[in-house]
Structures are given as structure tokens and as C-alpha cells.
Scaffold this motif. Structure first.
Motif, PDB file in Angstrom:
ATOM      1  N   ASN A  93       0.838  -1.207   0.000  1.00 47.67           N
ATOM      2  CA  ASN A  93       0.000   0.000   0.000  1.00 47.67           C
ATOM      3  C   ASN A  93       0.870   1.253   0.000  1.00 47.67           C
ATOM      4  O   ASN A  93       0.352   2.361  -0.164  1.00 47.67           O
ATOM      5  CB  ASN A  93      -0.909   0.034   1.223  1.00 47.67           C
ATOM      6  CG  ASN A  93      -2.065  -0.936   1.062  1.00 47.67           C
ATOM      7  OD1 ASN A  93      -2.816  -0.855   0.093  1.00 47.67           O
ATOM      8  ND2 ASN A  93      -2.198  -1.866   1.995  1.00 47.67           N
ATOM      9  N   ALA A  94       2.168   1.071   0.199  1.00 53.17           N
ATOM     10  CA  ALA A  94       3.109   2.212   0.214  1.00 53.17           C
ATOM     11  C   ALA A  94       4.055   2.092  -0.976  1.00 53.17           C
ATOM     12  O   ALA A  94       4.299   0.986  -1.468  1.00 53.17           O
ATOM     13  CB  ALA A  94       3.899   2.193   1.517  1.00 53.17           C
ATOM     14  N   PRO A  95       4.628   3.212  -1.457  1.00 57.70           N
ATOM     15  CA  PRO A  95       5.555   3.160  -2.593  1.00 57.70           C
ATOM     16  C   PRO A  95       6.716   2.194  -2.350  1.00 57.70           C
ATOM     17  O   PRO A  95       7.229   2.084  -1.233  1.00 57.70           O
ATOM     18  CB  PRO A  95       6.049   4.611  -2.706  1.00 57.70           C
ATOM     19  CG  PRO A  95       4.966   5.433  -2.092  1.00 57.70           C
ATOM     20  CD  PRO A  95       4.376   4.583  -0.992  1.00 57.70           C
ATOM     21  N   LEU A  96       7.103   1.533  -3.423  1.00 57.63           N
ATOM     22  CA  LEU A  96       8.123   0.487  -3.346  1.00 57.63           C
ATOM     23  C   LEU A  96       9.509   1.127  -3.551  1.00 57.63           C
ATOM     24  O   LEU A  96      10.184   0.890  -4.559  1.00 57.63           O
ATOM     25  CB  LEU A  96       7.810  -0.554  -4.433  1.00 57.63           C
ATOM     26  CG  LEU A  96       8.426  -1.932  -4.402  1.00 57.63           C
ATOM     27  CD1 LEU A  96       8.397  -2.546  -2.999  1.00 57.63           C
ATOM     28  CD2 LEU A  96       7.697  -2.819  -5.379  1.00 57.63           C
ATOM     29  N   VAL A  97       9.906   1.955  -2.589  1.00 57.44           N
ATOM     30  CA  VAL A  97      11.106   2.781  -2.756  1.00 57.44           C
ATOM     31  C   VAL A  97      12.388   1.947  -2.863  1.00 57.44           C
ATOM     32  O   VAL A  97      13.412   2.434  -3.330  1.00 57.44           O
ATOM     33  CB  VAL A  97      11.252   3.785  -1.587  1.00 57.44           C
ATOM     34  CG1 VAL A  97      10.175   4.849  -1.656  1.00 57.44           C
ATOM     35  CG2 VAL A  97      11.188   3.070  -0.229  1.00 57.44           C
ATOM     36  N   GLN A  98      12.324   0.677  -2.440  1.00 62.89           N
ATOM     37  CA  GLN A  98      13.524  -0.176  -2.477  1.00 62.89           C
ATOM     38  C   GLN A  98      13.879  -0.583  -3.909  1.00 62.89           C
ATOM     39  O   GLN A  98      14.965  -1.098  -4.158  1.00 62.89           O
ATOM     40  CB  GLN A  98      13.297  -1.456  -1.659  1.00 62.89           C
ATOM     41  CG  GLN A  98      12.936  -1.236  -0.207  1.00 62.89           C
ATOM     42  CD  GLN A  98      11.426  -1.122   0.026  1.00 62.89           C
ATOM     43  OE1 GLN A  98      10.683  -0.676  -0.854  1.00 62.89           O
ATOM     44  NE2 GLN A  98      10.981  -1.488   1.197  1.00 62.89           N
ATOM     45  N   ILE A  99      12.948  -0.407  -4.851  1.00 66.21           N
ATOM     46  CA  ILE A  99      13.182  -0.874  -6.227  1.00 66.21           C
ATOM     47  C   ILE A  99      13.376   0.344  -7.149  1.00 66.21           C
ATOM     48  O   ILE A  99      12.563   1.266  -7.150  1.00 66.21           O
ATOM     49  CB  ILE A  99      11.988  -1.714  -6.744  1.00 66.21           C
ATOM     50  CG1 ILE A  99      11.628  -2.819  -5.745  1.00 66.21           C
ATOM     51  CG2 ILE A  99      12.260  -2.242  -8.142  1.00 66.21           C
ATOM     52  CD1 ILE A  99      12.351  -4.103  -5.851  1.00 66.21           C
TER      53      ILE A  99
END
Ligand SMILES: C[S@@+](CC[C@H](N)C(=O)[O-])C[C@H]1O[C@@H](n2cnc3c(N)ncnc32)[C@H](O)[C@@H]1O
Length: 210
Positions: A93-99
């Protein structure tokens, strides 16, 4: 109970649940991988214990495969399976900042979008992480407004809500993003213990430029 608690509690018996409910995710993935080419970077969203990761690793032995899931216990089980290069505990539900942007050739998002509060956010994140020409394999639980007894808008696993969508709603969500939809089909996803044959919309889409 949260979706994380639900799947934490199911992690060690998830393969048995898949079998008992005749869940078709792994089979659908297998059937549709020939349309995907030879990806070098794959992301398996809602990866659970790696049941789809095993299919992906079998088909793409050289690919870098990343699994993402909200359930720490599922991620532990997936780690034991040794089919992923990287595993991330994350709430989609949160942005996938790790990718990183445009870093994936294939994104698999099967069997969990009905749990999201904002699926549009995830579709935007997938288009950000997919390279142009990359493939998205996706499913949503399906809602049939003309036969809601057979395919209701909402169902529950215990207290956890699943929200279903019509195939038109799924098409509209995809149209708002740079995807070309190659396939959108309805199939029974699984059959619950109470005999509910849950319909799913399955999609194969390709990331366009723009
Ligand atoms: C029914 S399983 C599907 C597993 C696999 N994708 C498949 O199709 O076989 C749903 C998985 O999605 C995960 N999930 C549900 N909501 C999520 C969220 N908001 N963020 C990340 N993972 C989520 C659950 O923890 C669970 O492992």
C-alpha cells in the motif's frame, strides 16, 4: 486481524492451503510465462512462501528474482526455499522505494491485489519499476454486479477484507497507466472450504513508453 497477521499465521502451511483450495496462481503463471521472453530482472509481489518464485526460478535460472511481501513469516519461508536473490518485507500500500525505476523486465502481482486499499498506487509503482517492453502478470478478485451472490464486491478471510473489481474497473485502472493489455480473462481463482468458487481477472500487460 491484519492481512500481515493472517498470512503470518498461514506461512508454514501455505502450500497445503494452495492445494486444498485448488488455487490456480502457479498454474496460470506457468501457462503464461511463454509470452514473457527471457527476463533478466523479475519482481514477485506478494510472494508469500515462494510458491510462484519456484515456478519463476525453474523457468528463468539466470534471472535476478526479487520477492516482496508484507508477512515476515512468509518471507522467512521464502528464504528457506532459496529461489530469490533478494527478499523485502514491505506493505504494497506504500511506494516500493527499495526498487529502482525501469529496473525490472517482469513483474508478477498475483493473488493479493484484493487486499490493497489503493491498487492504483501499486499499478503506478509497477509502471515506474518496469522497463519499457517489460511484462506485468496481474490478478484481481472479480466482482460481478449482475450476479453478486456468485461474485460479491467484498468477501472476508476471518476479519480481513478482500475487495473485488469488475473486469471493466481493472481495464480502466490499467488504462490510466502506460500499459498495453495483451490479455484479460476471467477464471476461477480458488474454491474456498465453504465451496465459494472465487472468480479472478487475470491480466497480461506490456509496459509502453510514456
Ligand atoms: C494469497 S497469497 C498469494 C501468494 C502468491 N502471490 C500466489 O499467487 O500464490 C497473498 C500474499 O500477499 C501478501 N500480501 C497481502 N497484502 C499485502 C500487502 N499490502 N503488501 C505486501 N504483501 C501483501 C500476503 O502476505 C500473502 O503472502
Amino acid at each position: 486481524m491484519s492481512v500481515r497477521d493472517l498470512y503470518d499465521s498461514m506461512a508454514q502451511r501455505y502450500d497445503a492451503v494452495v492445494e486444498a483450495t485448488s488455487y490456480i496462481g502457479p498454474d496460470w503463471l506457468e501457462r503464461n510465462l511463454p509470452q514473457v521472453g527471457s527476463p533478466s530482472a523479475v519482481i514477485d509481489l506478494g510472494c508469500a512462501n515462494g510458491s510462484l518464485g519456484a515456478v519463476l526460478r525453474g523457468r528463468f535460472p539466470e534471472a535476478c528474482i526479487t520477492g516482496v511481501d508484507i508477512s515476515e513469516r512468509m518471507i522467512e519461508e521464502a528464504r528457506i526455499r532459496e529461489v530469490y536473490d533478494r527478499l523485502i518485507v514491505h506493505d504494497l500500500n506504500a511506494p516500493l522505494v527499495q526498487i529502482e525505476d525501469s529496473s525490472a523486465d517482469l513483474v508478477v502481482a498475483l493473488g493479493f491485489c484484493e487486499f490493497l486499499s489503493e491498487p492504483e498506487l501499486l499499478l503506478g509503482e509497477i509502471s515506474r519499476t518496469l522497463a519499457v517492453g517489460g511484462v506485468l502478470l496481474l490478478s484481481f478478485q472479480e466482482y460481478w454486479p449482475d450476479r453478486p451472490a456468485e461474485a460479491p464486491r467484498t468477501t472476508r478471510s476471518g476479519s480481513v477484507l478482500h475487495k473485488a473489481y469488475t473486469s471493466l474497473e481493472v481495464s480502466e485502472m490499467l488504462k490510466a497507466q502506460p500499459y498495453s493489455v495483451k490479455k484479460l480473462v476471467s477464471e476461477t481463482g480458488y474454491v474456498s472450504g465453504s465451496g465459494f468458487a472465487c472468480p479472478y481477472v487475470f491480466v497480461c500487460a506490456v509496459r509502453q513508453s510514456g
